[in-house]
Design a protein around this motif. Structure first.
Motif, PDB file in Angstrom:
ATOM      1  N   ASP A 119       0.778  -1.238   0.000  1.00  0.00           N
ATOM      2  CA  ASP A 119       0.000   0.000   0.000  1.00  0.00           C
ATOM      3  C   ASP A 119       0.809   1.286   0.000  1.00  0.00           C
ATOM      4  O   ASP A 119       0.273   2.339  -0.348  1.00  0.00           O
ATOM      5  N   LYS A 120       2.067   1.255   0.383  1.00  0.00           N
ATOM      6  CA  LYS A 120       2.755   2.519   0.648  1.00  0.00           C
ATOM      7  C   LYS A 120       4.059   2.730  -0.111  1.00  0.00           C
ATOM      8  O   LYS A 120       4.371   3.851  -0.486  1.00  0.00           O
ATOM      9  N   LEU A 121       4.856   1.706  -0.304  1.00  0.00           N
ATOM     10  CA  LEU A 121       6.172   1.873  -0.915  1.00  0.00           C
ATOM     11  C   LEU A 121       6.110   1.943  -2.432  1.00  0.00           C
ATOM     12  O   LEU A 121       5.238   1.346  -3.051  1.00  0.00           O
ATOM     13  N   SER A 122       7.067   2.633  -2.997  1.00  0.00           N
ATOM     14  CA  SER A 122       7.250   2.665  -4.453  1.00  0.00           C
ATOM     15  C   SER A 122       8.519   1.902  -4.789  1.00  0.00           C
ATOM     16  O   SER A 122       9.467   1.893  -3.993  1.00  0.00           O
ATOM     17  N   PRO A 123       8.581   1.269  -5.947  1.00  0.00           N
ATOM     18  CA  PRO A 123       9.836   0.628  -6.350  1.00  0.00           C
ATOM     19  C   PRO A 123      10.970   1.654  -6.352  1.00  0.00           C
ATOM     20  O   PRO A 123      10.749   2.835  -6.646  1.00  0.00           O
ATOM     21  N   VAL A 124      12.174   1.215  -6.007  1.00  0.00           N
ATOM     22  CA  VAL A 124      13.305   2.143  -6.003  1.00  0.00           C
ATOM     23  C   VAL A 124      13.494   2.718  -7.396  1.00  0.00           C
ATOM     24  O   VAL A 124      13.234   2.054  -8.398  1.00  0.00           O
ATOM     25  N   GLY A 125      13.911   3.968  -7.450  1.00  0.00           N
ATOM     26  CA  GLY A 125      14.161   4.613  -8.730  1.00  0.00           C
ATOM     27  C   GLY A 125      12.919   5.049  -9.481  1.00  0.00           C
ATOM     28  O   GLY A 125      12.989   5.335 -10.670  1.00  0.00           O
ATOM     29  N   SER A 126      11.780   5.128  -8.815  1.00  0.00           N
ATOM     30  CA  SER A 126      10.530   5.488  -9.490  1.00  0.00           C
ATOM     31  C   SER A 126      10.393   6.977  -9.782  1.00  0.00           C
ATOM     32  O   SER A 126       9.556   7.363 -10.585  1.00  0.00           O
ATOM     33  N   TYR A 127      11.178   7.814  -9.131  1.00  0.00           N
ATOM     34  CA  TYR A 127      10.983   9.264  -9.226  1.00  0.00           C
ATOM     35  C   TYR A 127      12.162   9.928  -9.927  1.00  0.00           C
ATOM     36  O   TYR A 127      13.011  10.566  -9.304  1.00  0.00           O
ATOM     37  N   GLU A 128      12.182   9.779 -11.237  1.00  0.00           N
ATOM     38  CA  GLU A 128      13.270  10.330 -12.058  1.00  0.00           C
ATOM     39  C   GLU A 128      13.432  11.834 -11.819  1.00  0.00           C
ATOM     40  O   GLU A 128      14.549  12.327 -11.689  1.00  0.00           O
ATOM     41  N   ALA A 129      12.344  12.564 -11.736  1.00  0.00           N
ATOM     42  CA  ALA A 129      12.417  14.015 -11.554  1.00  0.00           C
ATOM     43  C   ALA A 129      12.895  14.400 -10.159  1.00  0.00           C
ATOM     44  O   ALA A 129      13.284  15.545  -9.931  1.00  0.00           O
ATOM     45  N   GLY A 130      12.886  13.453  -9.225  1.00  0.00           N
ATOM     46  CA  GLY A 130      13.301  13.734  -7.856  1.00  0.00           C
ATOM     47  C   GLY A 130      14.731  13.358  -7.542  1.00  0.00           C
ATOM     48  O   GLY A 130      15.158  13.423  -6.382  1.00  0.00           O
ATOM     49  N   LYS A 131      15.502  12.965  -8.565  1.00  0.00           N
ATOM     50  CA  LYS A 131      16.901  12.569  -8.332  1.00  0.00           C
ATOM     51  C   LYS A 131      17.710  13.719  -7.741  1.00  0.00           C
ATOM     52  O   LYS A 131      17.441  14.886  -7.997  1.00  0.00           O
ATOM     53  N   SER A 132      18.761  13.336  -7.011  1.00  0.00           N
ATOM     54  CA  SER A 132      19.680  14.329  -6.462  1.00  0.00           C
ATOM     55  C   SER A 132      20.620  14.821  -7.560  1.00  0.00           C
ATOM     56  O   SER A 132      20.709  14.211  -8.628  1.00  0.00           O
ATOM     57  N   PRO A 133      21.356  15.905  -7.308  1.00  0.00           N
ATOM     58  CA  PRO A 133      22.291  16.402  -8.318  1.00  0.00           C
ATOM     59  C   PRO A 133      23.354  15.377  -8.698  1.00  0.00           C
ATOM     60  O   PRO A 133      23.918  15.438  -9.784  1.00  0.00           O
ATOM     61  N   LEU A 134      23.615  14.424  -7.819  1.00  0.00           N
ATOM     62  CA  LEU A 134      24.602  13.378  -8.108  1.00  0.00           C
ATOM     63  C   LEU A 134      23.963  12.141  -8.727  1.00  0.00           C
ATOM     64  O   LEU A 134      24.625  11.130  -8.919  1.00  0.00           O
ATOM     65  N   GLY A 135      22.666  12.204  -9.036  1.00  0.00           N
ATOM     66  CA  GLY A 135      21.990  11.115  -9.725  1.00  0.00           C
ATOM     67  C   GLY A 135      21.455  10.016  -8.834  1.00  0.00           C
ATOM     68  O   GLY A 135      21.120   8.939  -9.315  1.00  0.00           O
ATOM     69  N   LEU A 136      21.310  10.279  -7.532  1.00  0.00           N
ATOM     70  CA  LEU A 136      20.770   9.289  -6.607  1.00  0.00           C
ATOM     71  C   LEU A 136      19.260   9.419  -6.514  1.00  0.00           C
ATOM     72  O   LEU A 136      18.714  10.520  -6.559  1.00  0.00           O
ATOM     73  N   TYR A 137      18.596   8.279  -6.360  1.00  0.00           N
ATOM     74  CA  TYR A 137      17.140   8.223  -6.278  1.00  0.00           C
ATOM     75  C   TYR A 137      16.674   8.120  -4.825  1.00  0.00           C
ATOM     76  O   TYR A 137      17.364   7.564  -3.976  1.00  0.00           O
ATOM     77  N   ASP A 138      15.467   8.605  -4.587  1.00  0.00           N
ATOM     78  CA  ASP A 138      14.756   8.428  -3.313  1.00  0.00           C
ATOM     79  C   ASP A 138      15.512   8.985  -2.113  1.00  0.00           C
ATOM     80  O   ASP A 138      15.425   8.447  -1.014  1.00  0.00           O
ATOM     81  N   MET A 139      16.227  10.071  -2.313  1.00  0.00           N
ATOM     82  CA  MET A 139      16.913  10.712  -1.189  1.00  0.00           C
ATOM     83  C   MET A 139      15.948  11.582  -0.387  1.00  0.00           C
ATOM     84  O   MET A 139      16.313  12.132   0.642  1.00  0.00           O
ATOM     85  N   ALA A 140      14.722  11.698  -0.855  1.00  0.00           N
ATOM     86  CA  ALA A 140      13.626  12.315  -0.106  1.00  0.00           C
ATOM     87  C   ALA A 140      12.416  11.436  -0.372  1.00  0.00           C
ATOM     88  O   ALA A 140      12.041  11.218  -1.509  1.00  0.00           O
ATOM     89  N   GLY A 141      11.821  10.893   0.662  1.00  0.00           N
ATOM     90  CA  GLY A 141      10.653  10.041   0.485  1.00  0.00           C
ATOM     91  C   GLY A 141      11.005   8.567   0.352  1.00  0.00           C
ATOM     92  O   GLY A 141      12.162   8.185   0.388  1.00  0.00           O
ATOM     93  N   ASN A 142       9.994   7.761   0.240  1.00  0.00           N
ATOM     94  CA  ASN A 142      10.027   6.304   0.188  1.00  0.00           C
ATOM     95  C   ASN A 142      10.393   5.740   1.559  1.00  0.00           C
ATOM     96  O   ASN A 142       9.504   5.399   2.308  1.00  0.00           O
ATOM     97  N   VAL A 143      11.669   5.608   1.903  1.00  0.00           N
ATOM     98  CA  VAL A 143      12.030   5.144   3.249  1.00  0.00           C
ATOM     99  C   VAL A 143      13.108   6.033   3.843  1.00  0.00           C
ATOM    100  O   VAL A 143      13.905   6.634   3.125  1.00  0.00           O
TER     101      VAL A 143
END
Length: 187
Positions: A119-143
């Motif tokens: 019900d709550k989690l998204s697969p890792v890497g789901s938020y392309e527009a939310g990547k960090s400047p260094l290209g890391l995913y989910d650095m805000a949100g998910n877990v």
């Protein structure tokens, strides 16, 4: 930030590696199988076949540290995590200064009697527009994510300007990021 995240100050970090994605349930399942370590909280809700690309939840700091050592890695320091999440240009969020939206991060879902993995989690890497400047995913949100540092409310004020590693001792460890559960606060 919060009072214990001040004053803002420039920090120099030596080069380091950090994973691009959060640890998935499929990777954590391999770790559990190889080490015989106890299953984390909520593991009974995870189905690696269908939730294998979701981040693992319910791990405590010792679990996270043991996983990293098993994988030939280590937890980042809080300073390393922050640089990886925010870059070097003073942005508030990994994607910039715009408030979070559903296209940038997984947040604000709450949970009462729910299956976290379904019900709550998204697969890792789901938020392309939310990547960090260094290209890391989910650095805000998910877990939320564990870092190596002990917590001390005065550490930012007293920390060294080069490679801060956190206090030498403490009673609490630091977690960073927001999660699917939390609602972001304006800073």
């Amino acid at each position: 930030g919060e009072p214990d995240e001040k004053p803002a100050h420039r920090v120099h970090l030596d080069a380091f590696y950090i994973d691009k994605y959060e640890v998935t349930t499929s990777r954590h399942a391999k770790f559990l199988e190889a080490t015989g370590r106890a299953q984390p909280e909520y593991w009974n809700e995870a189905r690696p076949a269908s939730h294998g690309n979701h981040p693992v939840v319910g791990v405590d700091w010792n679990d996270a540290d043991a996983y990293c050592r098993w994988a030939g890695k280590r937890l980042p320091t809080e300073a390393e995590w922050e640089k990886a999440a925010r870059g070097t240009d003073g942005r508030v969020y990994p994607w910039g200064n715009d408030l979070p939206t559903a296209t940038l991060a997984n947040f604000g879902k709450g949970c009462v009697f729910c299956n976290v993995y379904v019900d709550k989690l998204s697969p890792v890497g789901s938020y392309e527009a939310g990547k960090s400047p260094l290209g890391l995913y989910d650095m805000a949100g998910n877990v939320r994510e564990w870092v190596a540092d002990w917590y001390d409310s005065d550490y930012y004020r007293l920390s060294p300007a080069r490679n801060p590693k956190g206090p030498d001792v403490g009673t609490l460890k630091v977690v960073r990021c927001g999660s699917w559960f939390q609602v972001p606060q304006e800073l």
